[in-house]
Design an enzyme around this catalytic site. Sequence first.
Site, PDB file in Angstrom:
ATOM      1  CG  HIS A  66      15.749  27.593 -24.587  1.00  0.00           C
ATOM      2  ND1 HIS A  66      14.858  27.767 -25.625  1.00  0.00           N
ATOM      3  CD2 HIS A  66      15.045  27.760 -23.437  1.00  0.00           C
ATOM      4  CE1 HIS A  66      13.666  28.037 -25.113  1.00  0.00           C
ATOM      5  NE2 HIS A  66      13.752  28.033 -23.795  1.00  0.00           N
ATOM      6  CG  HIS A  83       7.348  31.841 -26.274  1.00  0.00           C
ATOM      7  ND1 HIS A  83       6.872  32.166 -25.022  1.00  0.00           N
ATOM      8  CD2 HIS A  83       8.036  30.677 -26.116  1.00  0.00           C
ATOM      9  CE1 HIS A  83       7.252  31.240 -24.158  1.00  0.00           C
ATOM     10  NE2 HIS A  83       7.975  30.336 -24.797  1.00  0.00           N
ATOM     11  CG  HIS A 102       6.112  25.507 -24.271  1.00  0.00           C
ATOM     12  ND1 HIS A 102       5.497  26.652 -24.745  1.00  0.00           N
ATOM     13  CD2 HIS A 102       7.319  25.912 -23.786  1.00  0.00           C
ATOM     14  CE1 HIS A 102       6.285  27.690 -24.536  1.00  0.00           C
ATOM     15  NE2 HIS A 102       7.401  27.270 -23.958  1.00  0.00           N
ATOM     16  CG  ASP A 154      10.411  26.808 -25.875  1.00  0.00           C
ATOM     17  OD1 ASP A 154       9.781  27.858 -26.116  1.00  0.00           O
ATOM     18  OD2 ASP A 154      10.604  26.388 -24.718  1.00  0.00           O
TER      19      ASP A 154
END
Length: 305
Positions: free
Chosen positions: A264, A78, A237, A241
Amino acid sequence: MLKQRTLKTVIRASGVGLHGGVKVNMTLRPAAPDTGIVFRRVDLPEPVDIPAKAFMVGDTRMCSCLEKDGVKVGTIEHLMSALAGLGIDNVWVDLDAPEVPILDGSAAPFVFLIQSAGIEEQNAAKKFIRVTKTIEVRDGDKWARFEPYDGYRLAFSIVFNHPAIDKSAQKAEIDFAEQSYVREVARARTFGFMQEVEYLRENGLALGGGLENAIVLDEFRVLNQDGLRYGDEFVKHKILDAIGDLYLLGHPLLAAYSSHKGGHALNNQLARALLEQQSSWEIATFEQAEHAPSGVTRWLAQAAA
């Protein structure tokens, strides 16, 4: 010349780590040109510096975690997203715990802190990674891809089979030339499911998570009283990311990124795959601002406003 950027003054913030649940104090400090983003663990007998680079990423369970000689800094995405969105090239990030504070679960508090401190241009050319060939990574039905593009665009799609998420948009696209990162991306919060909390906490994750720093869902609905900040906050979101994860390439991108059901781990695989295929990218600088893609100059002007 499009110039590198750092902070005008020092920024301090404190909070808890999302996964460790431990209080952490964070200090962001201006850094010299070509320093990049460097995390420093100041709670150790000897401070340890960990550059924010894709090849320094170890654990990608639920966050991106940098690791060097057994020393870790987790949940960096973030903050990295905010730095990328505001065009910050060089900063020192001092931490007295192994995790960046989660604050409200989005990038908005980091954006506010950075804008409050001010952004300073430096007398050095800003470097971009220009993607010249398509690169793709896959994991089953999940995939992530870079394609050549004269700007920076991100597209993402998600599938969760959850009533509340199904009611929201599950696809989103952000072009830095056309849309404001600060207004349209930065406020999107991380999200999690009540039925997963027990498993996560048994595995040392989400110990600091709650309604104040995440969207929390039960089997049917969003539990946060204030609801969602965007109609497509879940997929937004994921884009937030991705912006942070991909800034571990070390420079802003000139590329189109797209992903389906990524996260991720896949973002890091894509970044590493790009760096390993050196014929697929080049470093670009713009000695004359008018020679830069118009979308890039608009984004940087907007970010500094």
